[in-house]
Design a protein around this motif. Structure first.
Motif, PDB file in Angstrom:
ATOM      1  N   ILE A 221     -14.126  -2.903 -10.216  1.00  0.00           N
ATOM      2  CA  ILE A 221     -15.491  -3.092 -10.337  1.00  0.00           C
ATOM      3  C   ILE A 221     -16.266  -3.759  -9.140  1.00  0.00           C
ATOM      4  CG2 ILE A 221     -17.264  -4.067 -12.099  1.00  0.00           C
ATOM      5  CD1 ILE A 221     -15.509  -3.092 -14.369  1.00  0.00           C
ATOM      6  N   LEU A 222     -15.524  -4.998  -8.626  1.00  0.00           N
ATOM      7  CA  LEU A 222     -16.265  -5.954  -7.699  1.00  0.00           C
ATOM      8  C   LEU A 222     -16.266  -5.015  -6.507  1.00  0.00           C
ATOM      9  CD1 LEU A 222     -14.302  -9.225  -8.403  1.00  0.00           C
ATOM     10  CD2 LEU A 222     -16.744  -8.582  -9.123  1.00  0.00           C
ATOM     11  N   THR A 223     -15.625  -3.823  -6.303  1.00  0.00           N
ATOM     12  CA  THR A 223     -15.744  -3.104  -4.976  1.00  0.00           C
ATOM     13  C   THR A 223     -17.236  -2.025  -5.278  1.00  0.00           C
ATOM     14  OG1 THR A 223     -14.562  -1.258  -5.549  1.00  0.00           O
ATOM     15  CG2 THR A 223     -13.510  -3.310  -4.611  1.00  0.00           C
ATOM     16  N   LEU A 224     -17.669  -2.158  -6.345  1.00  0.00           N
ATOM     17  CA  LEU A 224     -18.690  -1.167  -6.664  1.00  0.00           C
ATOM     18  C   LEU A 224     -19.992  -1.607  -6.940  1.00  0.00           C
ATOM     19  CD1 LEU A 224     -16.740   0.824  -9.253  1.00  0.00           C
ATOM     20  CD2 LEU A 224     -16.881   1.264  -6.740  1.00  0.00           C
ATOM     21  N   VAL A 225     -20.194  -3.156  -6.662  1.00  0.00           N
ATOM     22  CA  VAL A 225     -21.367  -3.695  -6.999  1.00  0.00           C
ATOM     23  C   VAL A 225     -22.436  -3.647  -5.684  1.00  0.00           C
ATOM     24  CG1 VAL A 225     -20.567  -5.279  -8.613  1.00  0.00           C
ATOM     25  CG2 VAL A 225     -20.358  -5.917  -6.167  1.00  0.00           C
ATOM     26  N   PRO A 226     -23.573  -3.599  -5.791  1.00  0.00           N
ATOM     27  CA  PRO A 226     -24.276  -3.539  -4.606  1.00  0.00           C
ATOM     28  C   PRO A 226     -24.046  -4.911  -3.537  1.00  0.00           C
ATOM     29  CG  PRO A 226     -25.694  -3.222  -6.571  1.00  0.00           C
ATOM     30  CD  PRO A 226     -24.399  -3.728  -6.820  1.00  0.00           C
TER      31      PRO A 226
ATOM     32  N   GLY B 283     -13.621  -7.967  -4.598  1.00  0.00           N
ATOM     33  CA  GLY B 283     -12.998  -6.745  -5.102  1.00  0.00           C
ATOM     34  C   GLY B 283     -12.092  -6.294  -3.945  1.00  0.00           C
ATOM     35  N   ASP B 284     -11.094  -5.539  -4.464  1.00  0.00           N
ATOM     36  CA  ASP B 284     -10.127  -4.830  -3.772  1.00  0.00           C
ATOM     37  C   ASP B 284      -9.657  -3.521  -4.494  1.00  0.00           C
ATOM     38  OD1 ASP B 284      -7.533  -3.916  -2.700  1.00  0.00           O
ATOM     39  OD2 ASP B 284      -6.832  -5.990  -2.387  1.00  0.00           O
ATOM     40  N   ARG B 285     -10.360  -2.332  -3.951  1.00  0.00           N
ATOM     41  CA  ARG B 285     -10.132  -1.189  -4.648  1.00  0.00           C
ATOM     42  C   ARG B 285      -8.818  -0.717  -4.636  1.00  0.00           C
ATOM     43  NH1 ARG B 285     -14.580   3.700  -3.625  1.00  0.00           N
ATOM     44  NH2 ARG B 285     -15.599   1.482  -4.079  1.00  0.00           N
ATOM     45  N   GLU B 286      -8.131  -0.542  -3.388  1.00  0.00           N
ATOM     46  CA  GLU B 286      -6.644  -0.115  -3.570  1.00  0.00           C
ATOM     47  C   GLU B 286      -5.850  -0.872  -4.458  1.00  0.00           C
ATOM     48  OE1 GLU B 286      -3.523   1.017  -0.112  1.00  0.00           O
ATOM     49  OE2 GLU B 286      -5.019  -0.568   0.485  1.00  0.00           O
ATOM     50  N   ARG B 287      -5.835  -2.121  -4.384  1.00  0.00           N
ATOM     51  CA  ARG B 287      -4.817  -2.972  -5.296  1.00  0.00           C
ATOM     52  C   ARG B 287      -5.410  -2.880  -6.776  1.00  0.00           C
ATOM     53  NH1 ARG B 287      -4.224  -9.319  -6.049  1.00  0.00           N
ATOM     54  NH2 ARG B 287      -2.322  -9.386  -6.847  1.00  0.00           N
ATOM     55  N   GLY B 288      -6.470  -2.737  -7.062  1.00  0.00           N
ATOM     56  CA  GLY B 288      -7.207  -2.612  -8.540  1.00  0.00           C
ATOM     57  C   GLY B 288      -6.824  -1.185  -8.999  1.00  0.00           C
ATOM     58  N   LEU B 289      -6.618  -0.141  -8.155  1.00  0.00           N
ATOM     59  CA  LEU B 289      -6.414   1.137  -8.770  1.00  0.00           C
ATOM     60  C   LEU B 289      -4.918   1.213  -9.030  1.00  0.00           C
ATOM     61  CD1 LEU B 289      -8.673   3.339  -6.705  1.00  0.00           C
ATOM     62  CD2 LEU B 289      -8.726   2.846  -9.288  1.00  0.00           C
ATOM     63  N   GLN B 290      -4.245   0.488  -8.238  1.00  0.00           N
ATOM     64  CA  GLN B 290      -2.813   0.445  -8.195  1.00  0.00           C
ATOM     65  C   GLN B 290      -2.343  -0.187  -9.441  1.00  0.00           C
ATOM     66  OE1 GLN B 290      -1.306  -1.288  -4.532  1.00  0.00           O
ATOM     67  NE2 GLN B 290      -0.870   0.679  -3.486  1.00  0.00           N
ATOM     68  N   LEU B 291      -3.123  -1.372  -9.954  1.00  0.00           N
ATOM     69  CA  LEU B 291      -2.719  -1.799 -11.133  1.00  0.00           C
ATOM     70  C   LEU B 291      -3.318  -1.283 -12.340  1.00  0.00           C
ATOM     71  CD1 LEU B 291      -4.085  -5.697 -10.069  1.00  0.00           C
ATOM     72  CD2 LEU B 291      -1.548  -4.971 -10.248  1.00  0.00           C
TER      73      LEU B 291
ATOM     74  N   SER C 227       0.828  -1.299   0.128  1.00  0.00           N
ATOM     75  CA  SER C 227      -0.089  -0.004  -0.134  1.00  0.00           C
ATOM     76  C   SER C 227       0.816   1.279  -0.142  1.00  0.00           C
ATOM     77  CB  SER C 227      -0.892  -0.008   1.194  1.00  0.00           C
ATOM     78  OG  SER C 227      -1.710  -1.096   1.121  1.00  0.00           O
ATOM     79  N   ASP C 228       1.481   1.546  -0.954  1.00  0.00           N
ATOM     80  CA  ASP C 228       2.239   2.677  -1.393  1.00  0.00           C
ATOM     81  C   ASP C 228       1.329   3.836  -1.510  1.00  0.00           C
ATOM     82  OD1 ASP C 228       4.285   0.611  -3.362  1.00  0.00           O
ATOM     83  OD2 ASP C 228       4.748   1.299  -1.350  1.00  0.00           O
ATOM     84  N   THR C 229       1.919   5.134  -1.116  1.00  0.00           N
ATOM     85  CA  THR C 229       0.889   6.241  -1.316  1.00  0.00           C
ATOM     86  C   THR C 229       1.165   6.769  -2.772  1.00  0.00           C
ATOM     87  OG1 THR C 229       2.813   7.856  -0.725  1.00  0.00           O
ATOM     88  CG2 THR C 229       1.328   7.064   1.122  1.00  0.00           C
TER      89      THR C 229
ATOM     90  N   ALA D 172      -6.681  -5.099 -16.969  1.00  0.00           N
ATOM     91  CA  ALA D 172      -7.708  -6.383 -16.696  1.00  0.00           C
ATOM     92  C   ALA D 172      -8.074  -6.602 -15.324  1.00  0.00           C
ATOM     93  CB  ALA D 172      -7.565  -7.631 -17.654  1.00  0.00           C
ATOM     94  N   TYR D 173      -7.076  -6.933 -14.649  1.00  0.00           N
ATOM     95  CA  TYR D 173      -7.362  -7.533 -13.361  1.00  0.00           C
ATOM     96  C   TYR D 173      -7.602  -6.281 -12.431  1.00  0.00           C
ATOM     97  CZ  TYR D 173      -6.623 -10.595  -9.306  1.00  0.00           C
ATOM     98  OH  TYR D 173      -6.786 -11.466  -8.125  1.00  0.00           O
ATOM     99  N   GLY D 174      -6.883  -5.126 -12.972  1.00  0.00           N
ATOM    100  CA  GLY D 174      -7.166  -3.951 -12.060  1.00  0.00           C
ATOM    101  C   GLY D 174      -8.699  -3.279 -12.231  1.00  0.00           C
ATOM    102  N   VAL D 175      -9.225  -3.586 -13.602  1.00  0.00           N
ATOM    103  CA  VAL D 175     -10.477  -3.127 -13.586  1.00  0.00           C
ATOM    104  C   VAL D 175     -11.488  -4.217 -12.951  1.00  0.00           C
ATOM    105  CG1 VAL D 175     -12.442  -3.287 -15.392  1.00  0.00           C
ATOM    106  CG2 VAL D 175     -10.213  -2.059 -16.079  1.00  0.00           C
ATOM    107  N   LEU D 176     -11.184  -5.333 -12.975  1.00  0.00           N
ATOM    108  CA  LEU D 176     -12.068  -6.408 -12.373  1.00  0.00           C
ATOM    109  C   LEU D 176     -12.068  -6.126 -10.922  1.00  0.00           C
ATOM    110  CD1 LEU D 176     -13.733  -8.859 -12.546  1.00  0.00           C
ATOM    111  CD2 LEU D 176     -11.684 -10.212 -12.879  1.00  0.00           C
ATOM    112  N   LEU D 177     -10.948  -6.215 -10.199  1.00  0.00           N
ATOM    113  CA  LEU D 177     -10.648  -5.820  -8.792  1.00  0.00           C
ATOM    114  C   LEU D 177     -11.526  -4.608  -8.471  1.00  0.00           C
ATOM    115  CD1 LEU D 177      -7.145  -6.753  -7.992  1.00  0.00           C
ATOM    116  CD2 LEU D 177      -9.333  -8.152  -7.354  1.00  0.00           C
TER     117      LEU D 177
END
Length: 700
Positions: free
Chosen positions: A273-278, A292-300, A189-191, A266-271
């Motif tokens: 998006i999975l944090t945004l579902v109801p 999902g994993d928003r932090e990791r997904g956005l880093q990717l 988790s880098d800044t 692709a993995y970043g998108v998937l991780l």
């Protein structure tokens, strides 16, 4: 997993005396790389608004890479414009692509086993084809979920699961290789989300991210573009480049670059998006094995954005869509001076502007990036400047780009109370795509309601008043007749349900009070829709003051006796006061906002039960209380009590107060538009989690 496990294990090392690969194998490899390069270059034309040109070039090739490109073309046509008519063609193309890639992957594995080549691979043999399969599965899943059939949606989730496994395997293989070679992968988790080994332009030649963003690249620069150019990077806003291992030292051929940038994207998108579902879907997906994993997904995604290819462009588009779309609707975000340090929960404006400048330089003819320029200004509270850019962005060759550009214009017109443009822009949406005719007609109708009210109270001629009243009635009545034709997971779309309930409410009131439909409407439905799209966040003080005036009961056009009955309805008062509270908060009047919300919170929850009641108002009021608590955390100088006491403890109490309000909404149960408000709640929770961790309060 068993089918894919074999290729993730790779081939066993051979002795150092192994012979060189046969020339024919080398020739095949050269042709593969040439096909990959040609397909990547052709597919990239999509990002320059040239799907037709991309398809024309891709048809000349017959490799799996070209089939993928063709699949991307038709996928973009369907997803950007929400066009069901091309969904069947999309599925067929993607199935062909997947089958071909599977055959090529098996062939690559077989050849690797036969040659017994001893080499320290970054990825297992055939990974480039495994990535193509995952791409095809991801796009198929998205199209299936958009389909009206629940059966097709379930098939989509199965494909999503398979893509998840494949991409996770690719990322794990990459991470293991980097670890063996002593290269930090940046997965912590880098800044700063740039990985230590990344230098995009050394990896693949392309335009360098500018240190300052100069806006539109054309010769003529209007006032809006000058404003955009002033949103340049500050001295510490640029993404730093590491002086350690560079990507040119790691990714030395086009295939590795393709797999690395593609798997990260692709993995970043998937991780993400999975944090945004109801929540209900999130629980379902976790049961079948992935979260999902928003932090990791956005880093990717940030990592993929460094590469000058279609993967980098798509990664960049997703990032900008996330920050300028989802986060623009959120209120509980890190403080402005913390945003660059919290890119996973906040809005790193400097990095986004730099990224946008890079994309505009690479794809100067694309309306996609011009559209994002407009959204940058809108999020900077310059709606009129945003509209100037959007209005100049109507010449795209891609109808799908025109659709999203026009929809953004329509929203911005609503936010600045330009009701004529608001009406015309939403009606134009009907001409460009068929996403939700019900919503388009409804918002065009409520724009006409506001024009009618202006005429009614402004002393206009009776003929003009009746003209607008008739037009409003016609537009409003068209919406419900088209409802239900667009569905999501076999269920009606939430906003269409909202429109149908609202119209039913007004029609019943019209009959009960003996007034025309348009006169039976309560507090400004335009301001209500503005609140639901969080337009108050983008307004200037003068525009907010205008909203206050529009929300006055005096705007109603019903006779006095009927008007009093409308005012007496609790859910109408609740909706009005939630909107007024959001306006007051945006103007900095926190006490006024809290007083308005207290009046809503004092209402009996049972008063909001019923088929036509606006039941979202009560949970929305609870959410707004959470926002007020967060504003006080951001600005402790607004603290009302004189006893300052322990500042840190007071801040902690306010954070917990904010958390408590959010928890209450999260556990509310179902209500109208719960997913839309729920996304704001989830973003707020992510922010609080980050803030507590940042202050060492993680266990709170």
């Amino acid at each position: 997993m068993s089918r894919l496990g074999s290729w993730f294990r790779g081939s066993a090392p051979a002795s150092s005396q192994a012979s060189s690969p046969a020339p024919s194998l080398t020739d095949l490899r050269v042709r593969e790389i040439a096909s990959l390069e040609d397909a990547l270059d052709a597919t990239a034309l999509i990002m320059n608004d040239d799907i037709d040109g991309a398809e024309e070039r891709l048809r000349k090739g017959n490799s799996a890479f070209h089939l993928l490109g063709m699949g991307v073309c038709v996928f973009m046509r369907s997803i950007l414009g929400f066009e069901k008519s091309v969904m069947a063609e999309t599925i067929n193309r993607l199935n062909d692509c997947e089958a071909r890639a599977l055959s090529e992957m098996k062939k690559a594995q077989k050849e690797a086993d036969a040659t017994g080549r001893a080499e320290d691979r970054i990825y297992p043999p055939g990974s480039e084809y495994a990535l193509i399969i995952a791409y095809a599965q991801l796009m198929s899943a998205v199209v299936a979920v958009m389909n009206e059939s629940l059966t097709e949606a379930l098939k989509g989730f199965y494909k999503l699961r398979k893509a998840f496994v494949t991409l996770d395997g690719l990322i794990q293989a990459e991470t293991a290789y980097l670890k063996r070679n002593g290269i930090h992968s940046g997965s912590s988790s880098d800044t700063d989300t740039d990985l230590e080994f990344v230098d995009a332009d050394e990896a693949h030649p392309g335009a360098q991210t500018p240190l300052d963003y100069g806006g539109h690249l054309a010769k003529g620069v209007n006032a809006a573009e000058k404003e955009l150019s002033q949103l340049s990077l500050n001295s510490n806003g640029t993404a730093k480049r590491s002086s350690t291992k560079r990507s040119s030292d790691v990714f030395t051929n086009l295939t590795d670059i393709f797999v690395h940038s593609g798997a990260n994207m692709a993995y970043g998108v998937l991780l993400t998006i999975l944090t945004l579902v109801p929540p209900a879907f999130s629980r379902l997906l976790s049961i079948i094995g992935f979260r999902g994993d928003r932090e990791r997904g956005l880093q990717l995604l940030w990592q993929s954005s460094n590469f000058n290819n279609i993967n980098g462009a798509v990664g960049s588009l997703v990032l900008l869509s996330y920050y300028h779309g989802l986060l623009s609707a959120a209120d509980i975000l890190p403080f402005e001076n913390d945003n660059e340090k919290s890119a996973t929960v906040g809005y790193p404006k400097a990095k986004c502007i730099a990224l946008l400048g890079q994309m505009r330089a690479r794809y100067p003819d694309s309306g996609l990036w011009r559209y994002e320029e407009g959204r940058v200004l809108a999020n900077s509270k310059n709606l009129r400047g945003s509209l100037d850019i959007l209005k100049s962005n109507t010449e795209s060759k891609m109808r799908q780009v025109l659709a999203i550009n026009n929809f953004e214009m329509a929203l911005s017109s609503m936010f600045i109370h330009d009701y004529s443009d608001m009406r015309d822009n939403f009606l134009r949406c009907m001409e460009i795509n068929d996403w939700s005719p019900t919503l388009y007609y409804y918002i065009a109708g409520i724009a006409e309601v506001e024009i009618y009210r202006n005429a009614f109270h402004g002393g206009a001629k009776e003929s003009e008043i009746q003209l607008h009243k008739k037009k409003a009635d016609e537009l409003l009545r068209k919406g419900p007749t088209l409802a239900g034709k667009k569905r999501f997971l076999a269920k009606p779309m939430p906003f269409e349900q909202f429109v149908v309930r609202k119209m039913q409410k007004w029609e019943e009131r019209s009959k009960a009070l003996g007034v025309d439909l348009v006169d039976a409407i309560g507090p400004s439905p335009s301001e209500e829709m503005t609140y639901l799209w969080n337009g108050m966040k983008k307004m200037q003080p003068s525009e907010l003051e205008f909203s206050n005036r529009v929300l006055s009961w005096d705007r109603l056009t019903a006779p006095e006796e009927a008007r009093k009955k409308i005012e007496a309805e609790l859910d109408e008062e609740a909706v009005r006061n939630v909107c007024r509270a959001a306006v007051a908060r945006s103007l900095g009047n926190l006490d006024e906002a809290r007083e308005l919300l207290d009046s809503v919170l004092a209402m009996d929850r049972l008063s909001f039960k019923g088929p036509t009641k606006d039941d979202y108002a009560l949970p929305a009021a609870n959410y707004e209380m959470a926002v007020l608590a967060w504003v006080e955390v951001q600005k402790p100088e607004l603290r009302r009590d004189n006893d300052r006491g322990d500042e840190k403890e007071w801040l902690r109490e306010k954070v917990e107060e904010c958390q408590a309000w959010l928890d209450k909404v999260a556990n509310w149960g179902t209500f109208t538009l719960d997913a839309r408000i729920g996304m704001r709640v989830q973003t707020g929770m992510d922010t609080l989690s980050w803030y507590k961790k940042h202050h060492g309060w993680a266990s709170a």
